[in-house]
Design an enzyme around this catalytic site. Structure first.
Site, PDB file in Angstrom:
ATOM      1  N   HIS A 198       0.833  -1.208   0.000  1.00 18.16           N
ATOM      2  CA  HIS A 198       0.000   0.000   0.000  1.00 18.16           C
ATOM      3  C   HIS A 198       0.864   1.253   0.000  1.00 18.16           C
ATOM      4  CE1 HIS A 198       0.962   0.657   4.253  1.00 18.16           C
ATOM      5  NE2 HIS A 198       0.510  -0.549   4.555  1.00 18.16           N
ATOM      6  N   CYS A 213       3.544  -4.853   6.531  1.00 16.82           N
ATOM      7  CA  CYS A 213       3.222  -4.648   5.115  1.00 16.82           C
ATOM      8  C   CYS A 213       4.448  -4.174   4.341  1.00 16.82           C
ATOM      9  CB  CYS A 213       2.093  -3.620   4.973  1.00 16.82           C
ATOM     10  SG  CYS A 213       0.537  -4.127   5.755  1.00 16.82           S
TER      11      CYS A 213
END
Length: 489
Positions: free
Chosen positions: A153, A161
């Site tokens: 992202h 992430c």
């Protein structure tokens, strides 16, 4: 071609908006139709690069991630049918240590092979745009590994992430979107601790994750010698690459990550080329160990890494576990260069644990010994189940996405292997790669306000339910994407 691409994107947006309005006043659908972030066209400069490399705008893509180098590669299929590198993006932030994710909350970014289908694309991400990595896959679940909402992202903020800048994720998202418009059912994501070269394997030879890394290197090597997306299966809690049925078999082998492996073979052309590459890698590895290549120290409390082009722009910036090439001087040289995107003021660069680092500095030098495979930690919790539809989920249903998870292995960088792959292997493969490896098939909630390094509260990729067959992809739910895809046909 550039102008036609822009026109097509505008027409698709208008058509989708009109169809949604005719369907009724569903505020959620209207917000998706008007989602400017998700509808951004591929930049003209990137389209020009595709033309130079004999690629079509909507041809399939493949993504590779490297933690130590803090880089994300987007590969794209050329008109010859093989994949070529389109663009390399520096990663703004990743968290945890080198090694796979094991349990929920360990801050580890996943490693392994994953499959990204349209339902995993999240246009309403709290982190600008995102797509779900698909962790845990069938292999992870077979080992009892847990975790959810592991994304690639924007916002340069990570807690398990791979975080890019908003500008970078916009480009990557648009490339994935166009590949789905072109008919790709799922693109493969390969996540590695580092480029799987003999030098890196020698430096990390005492790491307890080495047994896992050697296993995913098998898939890395398959991609390097074929330049085709490796077919990934799981059995006996291990990865299997490019498996096909035996010549005398009546049906295709059925794989179950937790069960005994079925009878299968690997095409001889691929097997021989991989064997030749691995023999050369092992010979170089042995020479490096024999001459005393230093062993990399284990994590001294640093949480993840950051590419040096970003670290150079932050006061007291640090690359952490990523390759900083002797941070000080290297970062100062990059300080005046332009960063590939906007770095938010909330960015939290990796910082060493000074107490642990001081203690490590007083230890005896690390002695290079043959690495022993460490037992894999097994978490008791069951994988979390996500829910909700997404911007692309109806496209996934139209394409029949519902096949087994694909968990691939790491493949060495093209530069590292171009000079080592024998010409004989390449010539044998040239005629075979186009027919051997078939393409395989592989939420949407607006999160709260951002803060420094929050956990993404997104549901872009539903996790497999406990009742599903091992390796099965989640059931794709419908959404408003039907009208948009119809407009694109």
């Amino acid at each position: 071609m550039i102008s036609s691409s822009l026109a097509r994107a505008l027409l698709a947006s208008v058509a989708l908006t009109a169809s949604v309005l005719l369907a009724g006043c569903d505020s959620d659908q209207i917000s998706l139709a008007n989602n400017a972030k998700a509808n951004q066209p591929v930049p003209p400069k990137l389209i020009a690069a595709m033309n130079e490399k004999d690629m079509d705008l909507q041809s399939p893509i493949l993504v590779r991630l490297f933690k130590q180098e803090a880089e994300l590669e987007v590969w794209k299929q050329t008109r010859s049918g093989q994949f070529a590198l389109l663009k390399t993006y520096p990663i703004c932030r990743w968290s945890g240590d080198l090694g796979p994710k094991v349990r929920e909350g360990d801050r580890q970014a996943p490693e392994g092979f994953y499959s990204i289908n349209p339902s995993q694309m999240n246009p309403q991400s709290a982190y600008y745009l995102s797509f779900n990595t698909g962790y845990p896959n069938a292999f992870d679940r077979a080992l009892g590994r847990t975790g959810s909402q592991l994304m690639v992202h924007g916002d340069c903020s990570s807690r398990g992430c791979y975080a890019m800048t908003d500008e970078q994720i916009a480009e990557i998202y648009s490339l994935g979107r166009e590949s789905f418009f072109g008919g790709q059912k799922a693109f493969q994501l390969q996540a590695y601790p580092f480029r799987m070269t003999p030098v890196n394997m020698a430096k990390h030879r005492n790491n307890p994750n080495m047994a896992f890394w050697k296993m995913i290197k098998e898939g890395y090597d398959h991609f390097e010698v074929t330049r085709q997306e490796p077919k990934v299966d799981f059995c006996e809690k291990k990865y299997v690459f490019d498996a096909v049925k035996a010549p005398d078999a009546r049906r295709e082998p059925v794989f179950d990550a937790a069960a005994k492996c079925p009878a299968y073979v690997i095409p001889e052309e691929i097997q021989q080329a991989v064997r030749e590459k691995q023999q050369q890698d092992e010979a170089q590895y042995a020479r490096l160990v024999a001459k005393g290549t230093p062993v990399a120290r284990m994590n001294t409390g640093i949480d993840g890494g950051m590419n040096k082009v970003f670290a150079a722009k932050i006061p007291d910036g640090n690359t952490g576990l990523s390759d900083g090439s002797s941070d000080g001087q290297s970062l100062s040289l990059l300080a005046l260069s332009k960063a590939p995107g906007t770095i938010p003021s909330t960015v939290n660069p990796p910082k060493p644990n000074l107490a642990q680092a001081a203690a490590a500095a007083q230890e005896e030098p690390v002695v290079a010994v043959p690495a022993q495979a460490a037992p894999t930690r097994v978490a008791a919790a069951t994988p979390a189940t996500q829910s909700g539809g997404s911007f692309f989920s109806n496209l996934a249903r139209k394409m029949g996405v519902g096949s087994a998870d694909t968990t691939a292995t790491a493949s060495p960088s093209p530069a590292a292997t171009a000079s080592t792959t024998p010409a004989t292997a390449a010539s044998r493969l040239k005629a075979a790669v186009t027919r051997i490896v078939p393409h395989h098939d592989a939420p949407k909630s607006v999160a709260a306000a951002k803060h420094a390094e929050p956990k993404p509260a997104e549901a872009a990729a539903p996790a497999a339910a406990s009742t599903q067959m091992a390796g099965a992809a989640p059931v794709v739910q419908s959404s408003s994407f039907d009208s948009r895809f119809s407009a694109m046909k």
